[in-house]
Design an enzyme around this catalytic site. Structure first.
Site, PDB file in Angstrom:
ATOM      1  N   ASP A  12       0.952  -1.493   0.512  1.00  0.00           N
ATOM      2  CA  ASP A  12      -0.199   0.202  -0.153  1.00  0.00           C
ATOM      3  C   ASP A  12       0.780   1.683  -0.135  1.00  0.00           C
ATOM      4  O   ASP A  12       0.789   2.385   0.222  1.00  0.00           O
ATOM      5  CB  ASP A  12      -0.901  -0.162   1.015  1.00  0.00           C
ATOM      6  CG  ASP A  12      -1.857  -1.491   1.306  1.00  0.00           C
ATOM      7  OD1 ASP A  12      -2.078  -2.022   0.312  1.00  0.00           O
ATOM      8  OD2 ASP A  12      -2.467  -2.214   2.093  1.00  0.00           O
ATOM      9  N   HIS A  40      -4.300  -2.224  -5.583  1.00  0.00           N
ATOM     10  CA  HIS A  40      -3.620  -1.152  -6.342  1.00  0.00           C
ATOM     11  C   HIS A  40      -5.066  -0.508  -6.537  1.00  0.00           C
ATOM     12  O   HIS A  40      -6.247  -0.307  -7.236  1.00  0.00           O
ATOM     13  CB  HIS A  40      -3.155  -1.476  -7.521  1.00  0.00           C
ATOM     14  CG  HIS A  40      -1.504  -1.696  -7.486  1.00  0.00           C
ATOM     15  ND1 HIS A  40      -0.822  -1.445  -6.587  1.00  0.00           N
ATOM     16  CD2 HIS A  40      -1.171  -2.568  -8.016  1.00  0.00           C
ATOM     17  CE1 HIS A  40       0.266  -2.515  -7.245  1.00  0.00           C
ATOM     18  NE2 HIS A  40      -0.013  -3.109  -8.225  1.00  0.00           N
TER      19      HIS A  40
HETATM   20  P1  GDP Z   1      -0.608  -0.257  -3.900  1.00  0.00           P
HETATM   21  O1  GDP Z   1      -0.805  -1.604  -3.134  1.00  0.00           O
HETATM   22  O2  GDP Z   1       1.232  -0.018  -3.116  1.00  0.00           O
HETATM   23  O3  GDP Z   1      -0.571   0.822  -5.145  1.00  0.00           O
HETATM   24  O4  GDP Z   1      -1.159   1.233  -2.759  1.00  0.00           O
HETATM   25  P2  GDP Z   1      -2.551   1.689  -2.496  1.00  0.00           P
HETATM   26  O5  GDP Z   1      -3.698   1.460  -3.386  1.00  0.00           O
HETATM   27  O6  GDP Z   1      -3.254   1.173  -1.628  1.00  0.00           O
HETATM   28  O7  GDP Z   1      -2.638   3.214  -2.127  1.00  0.00           O
HETATM   29  C1  GDP Z   1      -2.313   4.206  -2.391  1.00  0.00           C
HETATM   30  C2  GDP Z   1      -3.769   4.827  -1.651  1.00  0.00           C
HETATM   31  O8  GDP Z   1      -2.814   6.491  -1.819  1.00  0.00           O
HETATM   32  C3  GDP Z   1      -4.447   4.982  -3.447  1.00  0.00           C
HETATM   33  O9  GDP Z   1      -5.963   5.824  -2.502  1.00  0.00           O
HETATM   34  C4  GDP Z   1      -4.129   5.442  -3.947  1.00  0.00           C
HETATM   35  O10 GDP Z   1      -4.560   6.859  -4.834  1.00  0.00           O
HETATM   36  C5  GDP Z   1      -3.099   6.958  -3.326  1.00  0.00           C
HETATM   37  N1  GDP Z   1      -1.693   7.613  -3.640  1.00  0.00           N
HETATM   38  C6  GDP Z   1      -0.753   6.986  -4.532  1.00  0.00           C
HETATM   39  N2  GDP Z   1      -0.028   8.241  -4.634  1.00  0.00           N
HETATM   40  C7  GDP Z   1       0.236   9.207  -3.217  1.00  0.00           C
HETATM   41  C8  GDP Z   1       0.205  10.846  -3.127  1.00  0.00           C
HETATM   42  O11 GDP Z   1       0.755  11.340  -3.437  1.00  0.00           O
HETATM   43  N3  GDP Z   1      -0.851  11.160  -2.376  1.00  0.00           N
HETATM   44  C9  GDP Z   1      -1.959  11.069  -1.638  1.00  0.00           C
HETATM   45  N4  GDP Z   1      -2.905  11.999  -1.072  1.00  0.00           N
HETATM   46  N5  GDP Z   1      -2.580   9.722  -1.792  1.00  0.00           N
HETATM   47  C10 GDP Z   1      -1.711   8.647  -3.227  1.00  0.00           C
END
Ligand code: GDP
Length: 430
Positions: A12, A40
């Protein structure tokens, strides 16, 4: 050129967003491990999507999205996901499935749930997607490869053999209904017809692509600390989350991976059980959880509230090292703008001594965080495009963490969108 996008921590970290962003300049995006147990979240022009099986490149028409041999392929979920995105207006992506990829069987999902039930309070907090039973069977050599769906003789014999074995466990260990081999064979025929148009000798396809100079992205799931060897065993996932495994799980030579982008979130979150040294609780955690990510830190697959914590330099340094990081993408930094002071975990106290090297699980359980507080920047940083334009305290936070982890932070993500990214030159050598 092959690049890997992987996580430094518990998952995440925002890998989906970084892959989606890099996919714009990529030809091929390939998932190399894991299954539909994690997800994701991606925000783009089409909307907001939770991808569990599909690679994050599916939103571009110029890319080929591949399910590599290392993945636990749930065929029904894959097709539901394709339907989901096309229903929302995304053009049908070009998808290939490795002929060596193995299939999550309906009984894997059942065994996952039955085992959690049997373990009761001692359970692993599985998402019950069948991932652990799937990988157990793969290495016990009773898994089903996609290629095997197309050999009727083999399939019939194997279905019978596997049912004989599984039914003993179902009857005597779990006291649950037996599997009917004829019904299972029917299900597999259905899977065969669904997947047939996409099946491909992926390693041969990639070999050609590499020779043609194509850009290939390897997309990891979860992060270093969930790796079965190098993570917080046994509270880990069942396939390797490391970039090194990208070569195996995709079918590429290891030396072709030229760039390893390790995604690190500006604070910590984790799902499931296990030691989490920099964890915070109560109101402090609730506030960070609600403000975190894009609309709160809740699981993309299970919607479970994530456990929250401050940035952990010990875990992240280790996480980056095991990945073989060439670049760190530092994400979700915009979320921290509300804090007057930002605690950072700079060491662990273990038996009266401070350590900065991540220990084995039995020692980890005894560690207490050593926190240092950095001044906050108290403003919105979304929309900023240049590193120099970030508030001074925000740059100090980034540089402090870069120095502690020892790997170059070359990308900073200050919002969920593709365009919310700041590139930066680092003084650290790759
Ligand atoms: P992954 O499994 O590593 O891709 O992570 P997730 O999908 O769980 O997580 C990241 C969450 O943070 C998602 O809701 C993204 O849209 C959001 N996200 C990613 N980068 C950023 C950022 O720089 N700022 C903010 N506020 N949200 C982000």
């Amino acid at each position: 050129m092959v690049k890997a996008v992987v996580g430094a921590n518990w998952g995440d970290e925002g890998k989906g967003k970084i892959t989606d962003m890099l996919a714009e300049k990529a030809d091929i995006i390939i998932r190399f491990q894991g299954g539909a147990n994690a997800g994701h979240t991606i925000v783009n022009n089409y909307g907001k999507f939770a991808l569990h099986t599909l690679p994050s490149g599916v939103f571009y028409s110029h890319t080929t999205s591949i399910i590599g041999n290392g993945v636990a392929l749930d065929i029904t979920k894959l097709f539901n996901e394709i339907k989901d995105i096309t229903d929302q207006g995304v053009p049908m992506p070009k998808i290939l499935v490795s002929d060596r990829c193995q299939i999550v069987m309906p009984y894997h999902v059942l065994f996952d749930a039955y085992e959690e039930e049997r373990l009761g309070g001692k359970s692993f907090g599985s998402t019950k997607s069948g991932i652990a039973p799937f990988y157990s069977d793969k290495y016990a050599k009773i898994g089903f490869q996609v290629s095997e769906l197309f050999d009727e003789e083999l399939l019939k014999e194997k279905v019978k053999r596997v049912c004989d074995l599984k039914n003993v466990l179902l009857e005597h260990l779990y006291h649950k209904p037996a599997i009917d081999p004829a019904e299972l064979l029917e299900t597999l025929h259905g899977y065969r017809d669904m997947v047939a148009p996409y099946v491909c000798d992926v390693s041969a396809f990639l070999d050609k692509a590499v020779k043609e100079g194509k850009t290939i992205l390897l997309e990891g799931q979860l992060g270093t600390l969930k790796d079965p060897d190098h993570g917080i065993y046994p509270m880990v996932t069942s396939s390797s989350t490391l970039a090194g495994y990208g070569a195996v799980g995709a079918g590429l030579p290891p030396y072709e991976i030229k760039q390893i982008i390790t995604v690190c979130k500006a604070y910590s979150s984790a799902v499931g059980a296990g030691a989490f040294v920099s964890e915070i609780f109560g109101d402090e955690a609730n506030e960070l959880r609600e403000r975190g990510g894009d609309g709160g830190e809740y699981g993309a697959t299970t919607h479970r509230p994530r456990r929250m914590g401050w940035f952990d330099c010990v875990a992240s340094k280790y996480g980056c090292r095991l990945q073989g990081t060439t670049d760190v993408a530092f994400t979700v930094l915009d979320v921290l703008g509300y804090l007057d002071e930002i605690p950072v975990c700079v060491g662990y106290e273990l038996d009266g001594k401070v350590i900065t090297d991540f220990p084995v699980t039995s020692k980890l359980e005894k560690c207490k965080p050593v926190l240092e507080k950095l001044p906050g920047w108290k403003c919105e940083i979304r929309g900023i495009k240049k590193y120099e334009d970030l508030p001074e305290n925000c740059r100090k936070y980034i540089e402090f963490i870069e120095e502690r982890i020892g790997y170059p932070i070359t990308m900073i993500s200050n919002g969920p969108g593709r365009e919310d990214i700041i590139y930066r030159e680092s003084v650290l050598k790759r």
